[in-house]
Each structure stands twice: as C-alpha cells, then as structure tokens.
Design a protein around this motif. Structure first.
Motif, PDB file in Angstrom:
ATOM      1  N   LEU A 154      30.900  37.875  39.680  1.00 57.89           N
ATOM      2  CA  LEU A 154      31.804  37.990  38.540  1.00 57.89           C
ATOM      3  C   LEU A 154      32.923  36.954  38.636  1.00 57.89           C
ATOM      4  CD1 LEU A 154      32.597  39.360  35.918  1.00 57.89           C
ATOM      5  CD2 LEU A 154      33.790  41.117  37.280  1.00 57.89           C
ATOM      6  N   PHE A 155      33.455  36.758  39.840  1.00 58.89           N
ATOM      7  CA  PHE A 155      34.484  35.737  40.041  1.00 58.89           C
ATOM      8  C   PHE A 155      33.964  34.364  39.621  1.00 58.89           C
ATOM      9  CE2 PHE A 155      36.254  32.348  42.671  1.00 58.89           C
ATOM     10  CZ  PHE A 155      37.605  32.474  42.372  1.00 58.89           C
ATOM     11  N   HIS A 156      32.762  34.030  40.028  1.00 59.39           N
ATOM     12  CA  HIS A 156      32.172  32.732  39.704  1.00 59.39           C
ATOM     13  C   HIS A 156      32.093  32.536  38.181  1.00 59.39           C
ATOM     14  CE1 HIS A 156      29.773  29.141  40.345  1.00 59.39           C
ATOM     15  NE2 HIS A 156      28.887  29.607  39.488  1.00 59.39           N
ATOM     16  N   VAL A 157      31.652  33.564  37.474  1.00 55.72           N
ATOM     17  CA  VAL A 157      31.561  33.488  36.015  1.00 55.72           C
ATOM     18  C   VAL A 157      32.957  33.352  35.400  1.00 55.72           C
ATOM     19  CG1 VAL A 157      30.961  34.802  33.930  1.00 55.72           C
ATOM     20  CG2 VAL A 157      29.375  34.728  35.869  1.00 55.72           C
ATOM     21  N   LEU A 158      33.885  34.200  35.831  1.00 59.84           N
ATOM     22  CA  LEU A 158      35.226  34.188  35.246  1.00 59.84           C
ATOM     23  C   LEU A 158      35.971  32.882  35.511  1.00 59.84           C
ATOM     24  CD1 LEU A 158      36.368  37.835  36.075  1.00 59.84           C
ATOM     25  CD2 LEU A 158      35.649  36.930  33.848  1.00 59.84           C
ATOM     26  N   VAL A 159      35.927  32.399  36.741  1.00 64.22           N
ATOM     27  CA  VAL A 159      36.647  31.159  37.062  1.00 64.22           C
ATOM     28  C   VAL A 159      35.997  29.974  36.344  1.00 64.22           C
ATOM     29  CG1 VAL A 159      35.541  30.318  39.201  1.00 64.22           C
ATOM     30  CG2 VAL A 159      38.009  30.088  38.900  1.00 64.22           C
ATOM     31  N   GLY A 160      34.690  30.055  36.137  1.00 67.75           N
ATOM     32  CA  GLY A 160      34.000  29.002  35.394  1.00 67.75           C
ATOM     33  C   GLY A 160      34.414  28.959  33.931  1.00 67.75           C
ATOM     34  N   GLN A 161      34.706  30.121  33.377  1.00 69.75           N
ATOM     35  CA  GLN A 161      35.117  30.194  31.976  1.00 69.75           C
ATOM     36  C   GLN A 161      36.600  29.911  31.781  1.00 69.75           C
ATOM     37  OE1 GLN A 161      33.852  34.092  30.681  1.00 69.75           O
ATOM     38  NE2 GLN A 161      31.751  33.435  30.336  1.00 69.75           N
ATOM     39  N   SER A 162      37.422  30.380  32.719  1.00 68.16           N
ATOM     40  CA  SER A 162      38.872  30.292  32.520  1.00 68.16           C
ATOM     41  C   SER A 162      39.550  29.229  33.384  1.00 68.16           C
ATOM     42  CB  SER A 162      39.524  31.650  32.824  1.00 68.16           C
ATOM     43  OG  SER A 162      39.483  31.917  34.224  1.00 68.16           O
TER      44      SER A 162
END
Length: 133
Positions: free
Chosen positions: A33-41
């Motif tokens: 989830l961190f990977h997805v979120l940091v990639g988006q934001s």
C-alpha cells in the motif's frame, strides 16, 4: 522431561511463530500500500502513516484470532492495540523517513527498514501488554 504443551516457553514460541506469519502478511499489506500511495502522491510520511494504519487493523484482526486466540471485539484490547500501534507507527514512519533523508534510500526500500524495526517492538508490546493473560 518434556515440557507441557502449554508451558510458557512453548506458548511464547508458538506465538512468535504465528506473529511472524501475521506480521509478515501485515508487512506485505503495509509495504504494498505504501508503494502505491507514494507512487501516486510522492509524500513519504503521509503514505507511511496511512499504509501502517491499514496494516495495523489487518494485524489486530489476525493477531487476536490466531496468534493470541482472543476475541477481537474487546474494546479495551483494541484500544490498547491501537495505542501501541501508534508507538509502532512512530517507530516505523520515523525510521522510514530517516533512512530516506539520511541515506538517500529509495522510499520503498526505506519502508522495509521501518517495518522491520517496528515489527520487533510491536511483538513485544502485544505479547507482554496487550494480549497478556
């Protein structure tokens, strides 16, 4: 003489093994989830906090039922778990941010370090305080 199946050492060993599995699954939830979120934001700290809290809810549910064999619907236990999860969150997010800032690690790699340090702290707090018999 063989130890009894419910001897404190045997119980602690079983809990540690089960917590490793549950914690490992929670770490996968957290890091993914961190990977997805940091990639988006692009926001390391916010992404670390959100992913950790989602993983903590997942961890509480499985830890209650499988690791410690307790009813997850205890408000007192859930509150204590959340309180110590916040301590773990500070450790996790702080280590993650420090590894990115001080060593220039990629955020996802730094997150692995944050999860590893918080894992040990969380196991000790949950075993000896939150789920103590």
């Amino acid at each position: 003489m063989a130890s009894a199946p419910h001897a404190p050492g045997a119980l602690l060993l079983r809990q540690a093994g089960a917590y490793l599995v549950v914690g490992g699954l929670a770490a996968v939830v957290d890091i993914s989830l961190f990977h997805v979120l940091v990639g988006q934001s692009g926001k390391v700290l916010v992404s670390a906090i959100v992913s950790f809290l989602v993983a903590a809810a997942f961890n509480y549910s499985l830890s209650s039922a499988w690791v410690y064999r307790r009813d997850w619907r205890s408000w007192r236990r859930a509150g204590a778990f959340l309180l110590f999860a916040v301590v773990g969150l500070c450790v996790n997010a702080g280590v993650t941010l420090w590894l990115v800032s001080a060593f220039g690690l990629l955020p996802t790699l730094a997150k692995v370090g944050g999860v590893a340090v918080a894992f040990g702290a969380n196991f000790l707090m949950n075993t000896f305080i939150v789920f103590q018999r």
